[in-house]
Write a protein that holds these residues in place. Structure first.
Motif: not given
Length: 176
Positions: A80, A86, A94, A97, A170
């Protein structure tokens, strides 16, 4: 987290990003960082696995499952922040993902959790135990039950995890 840890994290992040931006295109940078953090994730997973087998005498299945949880947690955070960049830590983003990441890792995790003991059961590791003995390797790690089966599955899992992360988790990089 104290100020010193935050400062060190910022220095590390700035250094890695600066070097990668100057040396590679975005795609190459992403792949290089994925490989670096993939190796580190593998070390986290294998280290946890070896500790659980050798120090706590857990079964291969239990050790592998718990090492997978540690590896997935480490991988999500590093992917991440540094690999796919990201930027959003908004709860909705969050969770989205994280859910996609964990779901994709469950798929490869199931493959690994059940495949490693199955491959080990076939005697795959015995081949490497003999090679390690012939090479004079005496560290217990080289004779850890299932470790070579785990290594074989790691290659396939890393490739599948990149594909899933890139295409499903992502997709929209550099979100704010």
């Amino acid at each position: 987290m104290n100020f010193f840890n935050i400062y060190l994290e910022k220095i590390f992040q700035t250094f890695i990003i600066t070097v990668m931006k100057n040396l590679f295109t975005q795609q190459k940078k992403e792949i290089v960082l994925y490989i670096i953090f993939g190796i580190l994730t593998t070390l986290v997973s294998w280290g946890t696995y070896a500790l659980l087998i050798n120090l706590f005498s857990f079964s291969i299945l239990t050790s592998n499952a718990l090492s997978w949880v540690c590896g997935v947690t480490f991988a999500f955070i590093t992917n991440k922040i540094w690999v796919f960049e990201s930027k959003s830590w908004k709860l909705q983003t969050t969770i989205k993902e994280g859910t996609a990441f964990v779901s994709s890792r469950i798929i490869t995790g199931i493959l690994e959790v059940f495949g490693v003991p199955l491959l080990s059961f076939t005697g795959f590791d015995e081949i490497f135990f003999k090679i390690a003995a012939k090479l004079g390797l005496s560290m217990k790690l080289f004779y850890t039950e299932g470790i070579y089966s785990k290594a074989a599955f790691a290659v396939v899992v890393i490739i599948l995890n990149y594909i899933f992360s890139k295409l499903l988790v992502f997709r929209n990089q550099k979100r704010d």
